[in-house]
Write a protein that holds these residues in place. Structure first.
Motif, PDB file in Angstrom:
ATOM      1  N   GLN A 108     -10.946  -8.167  44.191  1.00 40.63           N
ATOM      2  CA  GLN A 108     -10.650  -7.564  45.474  1.00 40.63           C
ATOM      3  C   GLN A 108     -10.687  -6.052  45.358  1.00 40.63           C
ATOM      4  O   GLN A 108     -10.723  -5.495  44.231  1.00 40.63           O
ATOM      5  CB  GLN A 108      -9.294  -8.035  45.993  1.00 40.63           C
ATOM      6  N   THR A 109     -10.706  -5.404  46.448  1.00 39.00           N
ATOM      7  CA  THR A 109     -10.764  -3.953  46.461  1.00 39.00           C
ATOM      8  C   THR A 109      -9.519  -3.381  45.780  1.00 39.00           C
ATOM      9  O   THR A 109      -8.424  -3.932  45.867  1.00 39.00           O
ATOM     10  CB  THR A 109     -10.873  -3.416  47.913  1.00 39.00           C
ATOM     11  N   SER A 110      -9.756  -2.333  45.059  1.00 39.51           N
ATOM     12  CA  SER A 110      -8.721  -1.592  44.312  1.00 39.51           C
ATOM     13  C   SER A 110      -8.081  -2.396  43.182  1.00 39.51           C
ATOM     14  O   SER A 110      -6.988  -2.077  42.717  1.00 39.51           O
ATOM     15  CB  SER A 110      -7.602  -1.115  45.265  1.00 39.51           C
ATOM     16  N   SER A 111      -8.806  -3.435  42.749  1.00 39.42           N
ATOM     17  CA  SER A 111      -8.274  -4.254  41.651  1.00 39.42           C
ATOM     18  C   SER A 111      -8.661  -3.699  40.289  1.00 39.42           C
ATOM     19  O   SER A 111      -8.197  -4.173  39.268  1.00 39.42           O
ATOM     20  CB  SER A 111      -8.734  -5.693  41.796  1.00 39.42           C
ATOM     21  N   GLY A 112      -9.581  -2.707  40.232  1.00 39.35           N
ATOM     22  CA  GLY A 112      -9.955  -2.111  38.959  1.00 39.35           C
ATOM     23  C   GLY A 112     -11.350  -2.484  38.502  1.00 39.35           C
ATOM     24  O   GLY A 112     -11.707  -2.393  37.328  1.00 39.35           O
ATOM     25  N   LYS A 113     -12.253  -2.902  39.380  1.00 40.04           N
ATOM     26  CA  LYS A 113     -13.625  -3.283  38.985  1.00 40.04           C
ATOM     27  C   LYS A 113     -14.362  -2.056  38.447  1.00 40.04           C
ATOM     28  O   LYS A 113     -14.951  -2.108  37.364  1.00 40.04           O
ATOM     29  CB  LYS A 113     -14.378  -3.872  40.199  1.00 40.04           C
ATOM     30  N   THR A 114     -14.378  -1.018  39.241  1.00 42.65           N
ATOM     31  CA  THR A 114     -15.107   0.178  38.807  1.00 42.65           C
ATOM     32  C   THR A 114     -14.468   0.748  37.538  1.00 42.65           C
ATOM     33  O   THR A 114     -15.181   1.194  36.620  1.00 42.65           O
ATOM     34  CB  THR A 114     -15.102   1.221  39.932  1.00 42.65           C
ATOM     35  N   TYR A 115     -13.172   0.692  37.559  1.00 39.92           N
ATOM     36  CA  TYR A 115     -12.456   1.183  36.383  1.00 39.92           C
ATOM     37  C   TYR A 115     -12.868   0.406  35.147  1.00 39.92           C
ATOM     38  O   TYR A 115     -13.118   0.972  34.079  1.00 39.92           O
ATOM     39  CB  TYR A 115     -10.942   1.061  36.648  1.00 39.92           C
ATOM     40  N   THR A 116     -12.978  -0.882  35.211  1.00 36.89           N
ATOM     41  CA  THR A 116     -13.321  -1.733  34.082  1.00 36.89           C
ATOM     42  C   THR A 116     -14.803  -1.630  33.738  1.00 36.89           C
ATOM     43  O   THR A 116     -15.184  -1.485  32.567  1.00 36.89           O
ATOM     44  CB  THR A 116     -12.949  -3.189  34.386  1.00 36.89           C
ATOM     45  N   LEU A 209      -6.414   0.959  50.931  1.00 36.65           N
ATOM     46  CA  LEU A 209      -6.058   0.425  49.627  1.00 36.65           C
ATOM     47  C   LEU A 209      -6.644   1.243  48.494  1.00 36.65           C
ATOM     48  O   LEU A 209      -6.152   1.157  47.376  1.00 36.65           O
ATOM     49  CB  LEU A 209      -6.528  -1.030  49.504  1.00 36.65           C
ATOM     50  N   ASN A 210      -7.723   1.943  48.740  1.00 38.81           N
ATOM     51  CA  ASN A 210      -8.365   2.673  47.659  1.00 38.81           C
ATOM     52  C   ASN A 210      -8.924   3.977  48.195  1.00 38.81           C
ATOM     53  O   ASN A 210      -9.736   3.982  49.128  1.00 38.81           O
ATOM     54  CB  ASN A 210      -9.477   1.827  47.043  1.00 38.81           C
ATOM     55  N   GLU A 211      -8.491   5.042  47.596  1.00 33.02           N
ATOM     56  CA  GLU A 211      -8.964   6.339  48.056  1.00 33.02           C
ATOM     57  C   GLU A 211     -10.441   6.536  47.762  1.00 33.02           C
ATOM     58  O   GLU A 211     -11.123   7.287  48.459  1.00 33.02           O
ATOM     59  CB  GLU A 211      -8.135   7.455  47.395  1.00 33.02           C
ATOM     60  N   ALA A 212     -10.899   5.878  46.690  1.00 31.31           N
ATOM     61  CA  ALA A 212     -12.319   5.993  46.322  1.00 31.31           C
ATOM     62  C   ALA A 212     -12.896   4.592  46.208  1.00 31.31           C
ATOM     63  O   ALA A 212     -13.336   4.148  45.147  1.00 31.31           O
ATOM     64  CB  ALA A 212     -12.475   6.767  45.031  1.00 31.31           C
ATOM     65  N   SER A 213     -12.909   3.940  47.308  1.00 32.06           N
ATOM     66  CA  SER A 213     -13.379   2.553  47.328  1.00 32.06           C
ATOM     67  C   SER A 213     -14.904   2.513  47.306  1.00 32.06           C
ATOM     68  O   SER A 213     -15.582   3.208  48.077  1.00 32.06           O
ATOM     69  CB  SER A 213     -12.843   1.840  48.570  1.00 32.06           C
ATOM     70  N   SER A 214     -15.404   1.721  46.451  1.00 29.01           N
ATOM     71  CA  SER A 214     -16.854   1.519  46.387  1.00 29.01           C
ATOM     72  C   SER A 214     -17.245   0.625  47.563  1.00 29.01           C
ATOM     73  O   SER A 214     -16.792  -0.520  47.675  1.00 29.01           O
ATOM     74  CB  SER A 214     -17.241   0.870  45.055  1.00 29.01           C
ATOM     75  N   ARG A 215     -18.121   1.150  48.383  1.00 32.23           N
ATOM     76  CA  ARG A 215     -18.529   0.385  49.571  1.00 32.23           C
ATOM     77  C   ARG A 215     -19.870  -0.279  49.377  1.00 32.23           C
ATOM     78  O   ARG A 215     -20.489  -0.739  50.336  1.00 32.23           O
ATOM     79  CB  ARG A 215     -18.605   1.316  50.769  1.00 32.23           C
TER      80      ARG A 215
HETATM   81  N1  LIG Z   1      -6.332  -1.581  34.281  1.00 34.32           N
HETATM   82  C1  LIG Z   1      -5.996  -0.460  34.908  1.00 34.32           C
HETATM   83  N2  LIG Z   1      -5.096   0.378  34.328  1.00 34.32           N
HETATM   84  C2  LIG Z   1      -4.712   1.500  34.950  1.00 34.32           C
HETATM   85  N3  LIG Z   1      -5.241   1.837  36.176  1.00 34.32           N
HETATM   86  C3  LIG Z   1      -6.167   1.046  36.782  1.00 34.32           C
HETATM   87  C4  LIG Z   1      -6.584  -0.130  36.173  1.00 34.32           C
HETATM   88  N4  LIG Z   1      -7.479  -0.669  36.991  1.00 34.32           N
HETATM   89  C5  LIG Z   1      -7.632   0.130  38.026  1.00 34.32           C
HETATM   90  N5  LIG Z   1      -6.836   1.145  37.949  1.00 34.32           N
HETATM   91  C6  LIG Z   1      -6.730   2.163  38.962  1.00 34.32           C
HETATM   92  O1  LIG Z   1      -6.744   1.543  40.221  1.00 34.32           O
HETATM   93  C7  LIG Z   1      -7.477   2.321  41.167  1.00 34.32           C
HETATM   94  C8  LIG Z   1      -8.540   1.491  41.786  1.00 34.32           C
HETATM   95  O2  LIG Z   1      -9.354   1.115  40.835  1.00 34.32           O
HETATM   96  P1  LIG Z   1     -10.918   0.816  41.144  1.00 34.32           P
HETATM   97  O3  LIG Z   1     -11.453   1.824  41.991  1.00 34.32           O
HETATM   98  O4  LIG Z   1     -11.618   0.533  39.915  1.00 34.32           O
HETATM   99  O5  LIG Z   1     -10.827  -0.452  41.988  1.00 34.32           O
HETATM  100  P2  LIG Z   1     -12.062  -1.208  42.598  1.00 34.32           P
HETATM  101  O6  LIG Z   1     -11.877  -2.630  42.352  1.00 34.32           O
HETATM  102  O7  LIG Z   1     -13.295  -0.678  42.106  1.00 34.32           O
HETATM  103  O8  LIG Z   1     -11.932  -0.887  44.119  1.00 34.32           O
HETATM  104  P3  LIG Z   1     -13.094  -0.927  45.143  1.00 34.32           P
HETATM  105  O9  LIG Z   1     -13.567  -2.251  45.166  1.00 34.32           O
HETATM  106  O10 LIG Z   1     -12.483  -0.556  46.388  1.00 34.32           O
HETATM  107  O11 LIG Z   1     -14.134  -0.021  44.655  1.00 34.32           O
HETATM  108  C9  LIG Z   1      -8.066   3.431  40.392  1.00 34.32           C
HETATM  109  O12 LIG Z   1      -7.377   4.553  40.654  1.00 34.32           O
HETATM  110  C10 LIG Z   1      -7.941   3.046  38.999  1.00 34.32           C
HETATM  111  O13 LIG Z   1      -7.679   4.169  38.161  1.00 34.32           O
END
Ligand SMILES: Nc1ncnc2c1ncn2[C@@H]1O[C@H](COP(=O)(O)OP(=O)(O)OP(=O)(O)O)[C@@H](O)[C@H]1O
Length: 781
Positions: A108-116, A209-215
């Motif tokens: 889901q959005t802001s779950s950490g996909k881009t981060y991972t 939910l996410n300030e920098a959400s990947s759209r």
């Molecule tokens: N495992 C983690 N540990 C610490 N911070 C995390 C972790 N995963 C994500 N975050 C933080 O949560 C926020 C959202 O993460 P991220 O953008 O990767 O989510 P996302 O799934 O890509 O969202 P979207 O789908 O909207 O792009 C970021 O600020 C990121 O630093």
């Protein structure tokens, strides 16, 4: 991209299906979640299992599982390095061995996909560079490309041009992106520059939910080609080529949670739609590859088709938020992951053979085939085979010579046959012309052969005209029988002839007897037909068997009583049944000829007929009462050869002799009550025709005294025959009873043949012709 198995395979191909590697990463609560005092309900109890800790209601407990197991689960404190090492590295680094691979981040959005995924991409590329550095024996080439799928449009992230790219189907490589930039990756710095460029190009928006959400969905592709330096430039040169995809999916979201509207809402719709297709593909693939897999329902699944169920190793890392507020979205992510782990792929090593190596290989194969061809030439024929061939050639020459001789003999025989046929045909023509009767030329208009066939098989010719002619008189029959009547044909001889000729089918020869035959066979056929024609004569034999005492015997009664066992279906038989008709074709033809010729004889006959006054039916009935009421006779019809012979004889001059005899035949006693008819009259009836009016009249019972008299006349004839010996006394009695009318009858009979009279009366006035009512033919006396 060919996958033919290579001589230089650095890694054994995977001959078996491999499940998608599925891992779950649980991120810690972020600041917003902590700010609203959201709690974490999920806990990784070990490296593979994650559970829902919160107390479920009875309803939720039955609907949702509390524990989920995957290949790996990562706690909130797990680093990306750990995730990479355990959940992605093996799969990702398969690319260096020529195997395609894909690493997905789903959640889901802001779950950490881009981060991972950012971390995994970097670790992978770093490890690839390390691998390259360690394997100096091979030469590597890295190509980098990046695309995003934004609102179902494919965009090149390495190009500032935002023009959507088309997808093409390549038979070897599958779906490819048209005009996609492929950047050759030089070193690590180059890679980081490209990554940075892609991040800058990617569509990112701010949501609740996410300030920098990947759209958008982002796919970074790194293609690695490698070749052994040892074989570079020689015949054994080949290369490995594979790609690794780093897929950062857009996050599934709820508009209510993201508070999206306008552009964000539209983006969310496209995101959710493509993710739904991805979920459907994964679910179907998890149940097997049977049936239709909707890869083409979205560009995301279309591009990732090989990674989801084909030639690739795949790892999916599902990211999830532990917050209670996102529990429903987290369950969906876990459900997707559960399906994904059931999906299998079949990855193979992709070996690319160089052009030079391929040319060498083909040249070698060509040389081998040429050697085989040379070795199979005629030089290797054995002497035995050569002798066999010579023998075959000798036999062929002999057969050709024999064929030439037989051909000459055949031509000579055909020439002789032609000469014989020519001479023979002239003789036949002469004979036929001589045999034609000059008095009755129309006799040949009616071909007995055709007539016979028409009677036996009326459907053969199927002549409409003929049928119409026949139906003309058939309608006159009171019993409704539509059988053919010979009399109809006689009345229209020329018409029938024309119809036969005009309407005959092409394949059915219609023989016209007015034409001169050109061979003896034709004459033989005609003679045979004349013979058959004579067989058509039916004779009526009267038996003096008194069966009952019907007062009003008529033709219908006779028919029903006599032909109780008659099943004859032929027109002849029907004719006999219906009207006691006796058919003699030759007689009829003569009648037709005479009636239609308009001769002097005919005119005289008409004149006489006008002056001829028959006794009224009532008078005859009164006269015949004595006999007609005393007995009635059963007529027995049968074929009679003697009858036929008698008729044939009587057709000629013998007929006139019989007239003389009849005229001299002494009257019989029966004529005492029959003043209007001579005793000998029935003897001369050869072809009396049944007339429909006769039957109609016969149904009138006592009113048809003439019809009754006709039957009695037959009896009288036979009686008179037995009494001819009584001499002139009976003649005087007859003259006394018949008076001048009897004398007139006798005179008429002497002057004209009976058939002429019968035909005339029938044709000119069939209703009033009392002769027709006699309905008796050819009485053997
Ligand atoms: N495992 C983690 N540990 C610490 N911070 C995390 C972790 N995963 C994500 N975050 C933080 O949560 C926020 C959202 O993460 P991220 O953008 O990767 O989510 P996302 O799934 O890509 O969202 P979207 O789908 O909207 O792009 C970021 O600020 C990121 O630093």
């Amino acid at each position: 991209m060919d996958s033919v198995g290579g001589e230089e395979a650095i890694q054994e191909p995977t001959d078996h299906d491999e499940r998608i590697l599925v891992s779950v990463r649980l991120r810690p609560l972020n600041e917003k979640e902590l700010a609203r005092n959201d709690v974490s309900d999920w806990e990784c109890i070990n490296d593979t299992t994650i559970i829902y800790r919160s107390n479920l209601s009875a309803t939720d407990r039955s609907l949702y599982p509390t524990a989920y197991s995957f290949d790996s689960v990562f706690r909130t404190d797990s680093s990306t390095r750990q995730v990479y090492e355990k959940a992605a590295k093996e799969v990702a680094l398969s690319v260096v061995g020529g195997i395609n691979s894909s690493i997905f981040a789903y959640g889901q959005t802001s779950s950490g996909k881009t981060y991972t995924m950012s971390g995994i991409t970097e670790y992978t590329v770093a490890d690839i560079f390390n691998y390259i550095e360690k394997h100096t024996e091979r030469e590597f080439m890295l190509k980098f490309s990046a695309i995003e799928i934004y609102n179902e449009s494919v965009r090149d992230l390495l190009s500032p041009d935002c023009t959507p790219l088309r997808l093409l189907d390549d038979p070897e490589r599958g779906t490819v992106v048209e005009r996609l930039t492929e950047e050759t990756l030089g070193d690590w710095n180059h890679f980081t520059e490209l990554i940075s460029f892609c991040e800058a190009q990617r569509q990112i928006g701010e949501t609740a939910l996410n300030e920098a959400s990947s759209r958008s969905h982002q796919i970074l592709r790194l293609t690695i080609e490698s070749s052994a330096r040892e074989f570079l430039g020689n015949d054994k040169s080949s290369s490995l080529s594979a790609s690794v995809n780093f897929v950062d999916l857009a996050g599934s979201e709820r508009a209510s949670q993201t508070h999206s509207a306008g552009t964000r809402l539209k983006e969310g719709c496209h995101i959710n739609r493509s993710l739904l297709t991805l979920g459907t593909v994964i679910r179907k693939l998890s149940k097997g590859r049977n049936g239709h897999i909707p890869f083409r329902d979205s560009k995301l699944t279309r591009i990732l088709q090989s990674s989801l169920g084909g030639n690739a190793r795949t790892a999916i890392i599902c990211t999830m938020s532990p917050a209670r507020s996102h529990v429903e979205q987290t369950r969906n992510t876990l459900l997707f992951a559960s399906c994904a782990k059931e999906v299998s792929t079949n990855a193979q090593v992709n070996v690319v053979v160089s052009d030079k190596a391929l040319v060498k290989q083909l040249q070698k194969e060509l040389a081998r085939l040429e050697d085989e061809l040379r070795n199979s030439g005629p030089a290797h024929l054995t002497s035995e085979t050569a002798a066999l061939l010579r023998e075959k050639d000798r036999q062929i020459d002999m057969l050709k010579k024999e064929v030439r001789e037989l051909t000459l003999q055949r031509d000579l025989a055909q020439s002789r046959i032609s000469d014989m046929l020519r001479v023979h045909g002239e003789d036949v023509a002469t004979i036929e012309l001589q045999s034609m009767d000059p008095q009755y030329p129309n006799l040949h208009m009616r071909n007995s052969w055709n007539f016979e066939n028409q009677r036996e098989e009326p459907n053969v010719l199927s002549l409409d005209g003929e049928e119409s002619v026949r139906s003309f008189d058939a309608s006159q029959y009171s019993d409704g029988h539509s059988f053919s009547s010979d009399e109809n044909l006689f009345q229209l001889p020329d018409l029938e002839k024309n119809l036969l000729v005009r309407n005959s089918p092409p394949g059915l020869p219609v023989k016209r007897t007015d034409a001169v035959p050109n061979d003896l066979d034709q004459k033989r056929i005609e003679e045979q037909h004349e013979e058959d024609n004579c067989k058509e004569v039916r004779c009526i034999e009267l038996e003096d068997v008194i069966t009952n005492t019907h007062k009003h015997s008529n033709t219908s009664d006779l028919r029903s009583n006599t032909y109780t066992d008659s099943n004859a279906s032929s027109p002849s038989a029907n004719t006999a049944i219906s009207g006691l008709i006796v058919v003699d074709n030759r007689d009829k033809e003569k009648v037709v000829d005479l009636s239609s010729s308009g001769s002097k004889e005919d005119k005289r006959l008409n004149h006489l007929h006008q002056d001829f006054v028959l006794p009224s039916p009532k008078e005859i009935s009164v006269c015949m009462t004595g006999n007609s009421t005393s007995s009635s006779r059963t007529l027995k019809l049968s074929r009679s050869r003697s009858c036929k012979a008698s008729i044939m004889r009587n057709l000629s001059s013998d007929w006139f002799e019989d007239v003389d005899v009849i005229q001299n035949t002494p009257p019989i006693g029966i004529e005492k009550a029959f003043p209007g008819r001579p005793e000998g009259f029935p003897k001369n009836i050869y072809a009396l025709n049944y007339n429909a009016n006769a039957e109609r009249l016969s149904c009138n019972g006592h009113g048809n005294s003439v019809q009754n008299s006709s039957v009695d006349d037959v009896q009288n004839v036979k009686s008179s025959t037995n009494k001819e010996r009584e001499g002139t006394e009976n003649i005087n009695r007859l003259n006394l009873l018949a008076g001048h009318e009897v004398s007139f009858y006798c005179t008429l009979l002497i002057l004209f043949p009976i058939p002429v009279l019968m035909a005339k009366y029938q044709l000119t006035d069939p209703i009033d012709n009392s002769f027709n009512h006699c309905s008796i033919d050819s009485v053997n006396l």
